[in-house]
Design a protein around this motif. Structure first.
Motif, mmCIF file in Angstrom:
data_model
loop_
_atom_site.group_PDB
_atom_site.id
_atom_site.type_symbol
_atom_site.label_atom_id
_atom_site.label_comp_id
_atom_site.label_asym_id
_atom_site.label_seq_id
_atom_site.Cartn_x
_atom_site.Cartn_y
_atom_site.Cartn_z
ATOM 1 N N SER A 3 0.796 -0.942 0.093
ATOM 2 C CA SER A 3 0.161 -0.032 -0.130
ATOM 3 C C SER A 3 0.869 1.306 0.062
ATOM 4 C CB SER A 3 -0.850 -0.047 1.224
ATOM 5 O OG SER A 3 -0.020 0.100 2.465
ATOM 6 N N PRO A 4 0.501 2.402 -0.464
ATOM 7 C CA PRO A 4 1.226 3.401 -0.719
ATOM 8 C C PRO A 4 1.315 4.240 0.637
ATOM 9 C CG PRO A 4 -1.017 3.970 -1.489
ATOM 10 C CD PRO A 4 -0.901 2.420 -1.248
ATOM 11 N N LEU A 5 2.482 4.814 0.782
ATOM 12 C CA LEU A 5 2.851 5.396 1.930
ATOM 13 C C LEU A 5 2.189 6.821 2.066
ATOM 14 C CD1 LEU A 5 4.830 5.882 4.424
ATOM 15 C CD2 LEU A 5 6.568 7.153 3.008
ATOM 16 N N ARG A 6 1.235 6.987 2.951
ATOM 17 C CA ARG A 6 0.308 8.301 3.269
ATOM 18 C C ARG A 6 1.134 9.271 3.632
ATOM 19 N NH1 ARG A 6 -3.474 4.139 5.955
ATOM 20 N NH2 ARG A 6 -1.691 4.408 7.254
ATOM 21 N N VAL A 7 1.247 10.379 3.216
ATOM 22 C CA VAL A 7 2.007 11.563 3.527
ATOM 23 C C VAL A 7 1.498 12.738 3.649
ATOM 24 C CG1 VAL A 7 4.209 12.525 3.285
ATOM 25 C CG2 VAL A 7 4.430 10.363 2.613
ATOM 26 N N LEU A 8 1.107 13.380 4.945
ATOM 27 C CA LEU A 8 0.704 14.712 5.035
ATOM 28 C C LEU A 8 1.818 15.612 4.855
ATOM 29 C CD1 LEU A 8 -1.921 16.459 5.096
ATOM 30 C CD2 LEU A 8 -1.879 16.098 7.672
ATOM 31 N N ILE A 9 1.837 16.551 3.920
ATOM 32 C CA ILE A 9 2.973 17.526 3.885
ATOM 33 C C ILE A 9 2.415 19.099 4.330
ATOM 34 C CG2 ILE A 9 4.513 18.640 2.167
ATOM 35 C CD1 ILE A 9 4.634 15.993 0.423
ATOM 36 N N VAL A 10 3.195 19.405 5.100
ATOM 37 C CA VAL A 10 2.826 20.942 5.335
ATOM 38 C C VAL A 10 3.957 21.872 4.763
ATOM 39 C CG1 VAL A 10 2.714 22.710 7.474
ATOM 40 C CG2 VAL A 10 2.077 20.221 7.579
ATOM 41 N N ALA A 17 6.705 20.603 -2.083
ATOM 42 C CA ALA A 17 6.163 19.335 -1.668
ATOM 43 C C ALA A 17 6.374 18.327 -2.774
ATOM 44 C CB ALA A 17 4.589 19.668 -1.543
ATOM 45 N N GLU A 18 6.382 18.546 -3.925
ATOM 46 C CA GLU A 18 6.557 17.506 -4.831
ATOM 47 C C GLU A 18 8.119 17.005 -4.900
ATOM 48 O OE1 GLU A 18 5.648 15.275 -7.327
ATOM 49 O OE2 GLU A 18 4.190 16.676 -6.852
ATOM 50 N N LEU A 19 9.026 18.046 -4.467
ATOM 51 C CA LEU A 19 10.553 17.464 -4.165
ATOM 52 C C LEU A 19 10.356 16.290 -3.177
ATOM 53 C CD1 LEU A 19 12.414 20.858 -4.426
ATOM 54 C CD2 LEU A 19 12.709 18.792 -5.949
ATOM 55 N N MET A 20 9.916 16.445 -2.029
ATOM 56 C CA MET A 20 9.579 15.579 -1.023
ATOM 57 C C MET A 20 9.090 14.353 -1.685
ATOM 58 S SD MET A 20 8.417 17.835 2.328
ATOM 59 C CE MET A 20 8.628 19.389 2.330
ATOM 60 N N VAL A 21 7.873 14.398 -2.272
ATOM 61 C CA VAL A 21 7.259 13.292 -2.913
ATOM 62 C C VAL A 21 8.333 12.406 -3.751
ATOM 63 C CG1 VAL A 21 5.441 12.537 -4.424
ATOM 64 C CG2 VAL A 21 4.972 14.131 -2.496
ATOM 65 N N ARG A 22 9.003 13.403 -4.990
ATOM 66 C CA ARG A 22 9.887 12.516 -5.710
ATOM 67 C C ARG A 22 11.060 11.782 -4.909
ATOM 68 N NH1 ARG A 22 11.466 16.899 -9.439
ATOM 69 N NH2 ARG A 22 9.683 18.130 -8.744
ATOM 70 N N ALA A 23 11.511 12.309 -3.660
ATOM 71 C CA ALA A 23 12.456 11.798 -2.959
ATOM 72 C C ALA A 23 11.917 10.451 -2.480
ATOM 73 C CB ALA A 23 12.969 12.662 -1.990
ATOM 74 N N LEU A 24 10.838 10.390 -1.917
ATOM 75 C CA LEU A 24 10.369 9.199 -1.469
ATOM 76 C C LEU A 24 10.078 8.088 -2.469
ATOM 77 C CD1 LEU A 24 7.689 10.978 1.085
ATOM 78 C CD2 LEU A 24 10.004 9.414 1.646
ATOM 79 N N GLU A 25 9.558 8.781 -3.540
ATOM 80 C CA GLU A 25 9.362 7.519 -4.882
ATOM 81 C C GLU A 25 10.688 7.337 -5.295
ATOM 82 O OE1 GLU A 25 5.015 9.491 -6.333
ATOM 83 O OE2 GLU A 25 7.020 10.193 -7.063
ATOM 84 N N ARG A 26 11.665 7.832 -5.183
ATOM 85 C CA ARG A 26 13.236 7.434 -5.892
ATOM 86 C C ARG A 26 13.341 6.046 -5.053
ATOM 87 N NH1 ARG A 26 14.707 12.723 -6.460
ATOM 88 N NH2 ARG A 26 15.562 12.837 -4.434
ATOM 89 N N ASP A 27 12.777 5.893 -3.765
ATOM 90 C CA ASP A 27 13.402 4.673 -3.046
ATOM 91 C C ASP A 27 12.262 3.335 -3.283
ATOM 92 O OD1 ASP A 27 15.373 5.639 -1.514
ATOM 93 O OD2 ASP A 27 14.112 6.503 0.218
ATOM 94 N N GLY A 28 11.395 3.815 -4.582
ATOM 95 C CA GLY A 28 10.674 2.822 -5.106
ATOM 96 C C GLY A 28 9.293 2.588 -4.310
ATOM 97 N N ARG A 29 8.879 3.549 -3.561
ATOM 98 C CA ARG A 29 7.876 3.299 -2.767
ATOM 99 C C ARG A 29 6.517 4.188 -3.214
ATOM 100 N NH1 ARG A 29 6.491 1.952 2.753
ATOM 101 N NH2 ARG A 29 4.342 1.661 2.538
ATOM 102 N N ALA A 30 5.401 3.618 -3.472
ATOM 103 C CA ALA A 30 4.217 4.462 -3.991
ATOM 104 C C ALA A 30 3.838 5.483 -2.751
ATOM 105 C CB ALA A 30 3.194 3.493 -4.182
#
Length: 104
Positions: A3-10, A17-30
């Motif tokens: 299941s995807p990692l549910r991230v609340l970004i402030v 925010a998109e940079l944070m998401v892309r950094a997480l996705e680079r690790d192969g996680r949805a």
């Protein structure tokens, strides 16, 4: 399938925010995420859905990372709260950790 990692970004910057998401996705996680910009929208997002982690920019125009942390702590929801910043120093990091952030 995981299941995807549910991230609340402030963050008041959509690009940040998109940079944070892309950094997480680079690790192969949805990643499923929502970006909020104020204490009120943070509180509403916490109430409407379950989250795995809160990532907060340190420098915000409409809210501070400390105020965001206070909203999460007041909600009674046990969530990791991580402050993200490329511009603040060690003193701010120590203060955030002492205030209850899980990482900086």
């Amino acid at each position: 399938m995981e299941s995807p990692l549910r991230v609340l970004i402030v963050d008041d910057s959509a690009e940040g925010a998109e940079l944070m998401v892309r950094a997480l996705e680079r690790d192969g996680r949805a990643v499923a995420h929502e970006r909020v910009q104020t204490e009120a929208t943070l509180a509403a997002a916490l109430a409407k859905a379950p989250w795995d982690v809160v990532l907060s920019d340190y420098t915000l125009n409409r809210c501070s990372a400390r105020a965001a942390l206070a909203v999460v702590r007041t909600s009674g929801i046990d969530l990791p709260f991580i402050v993200v910043s490329g511009t603040t120093g060690e003193e701010a990091a120590v203060a955030a950790i002492k205030a209850g952030a899980h990482d900086f």
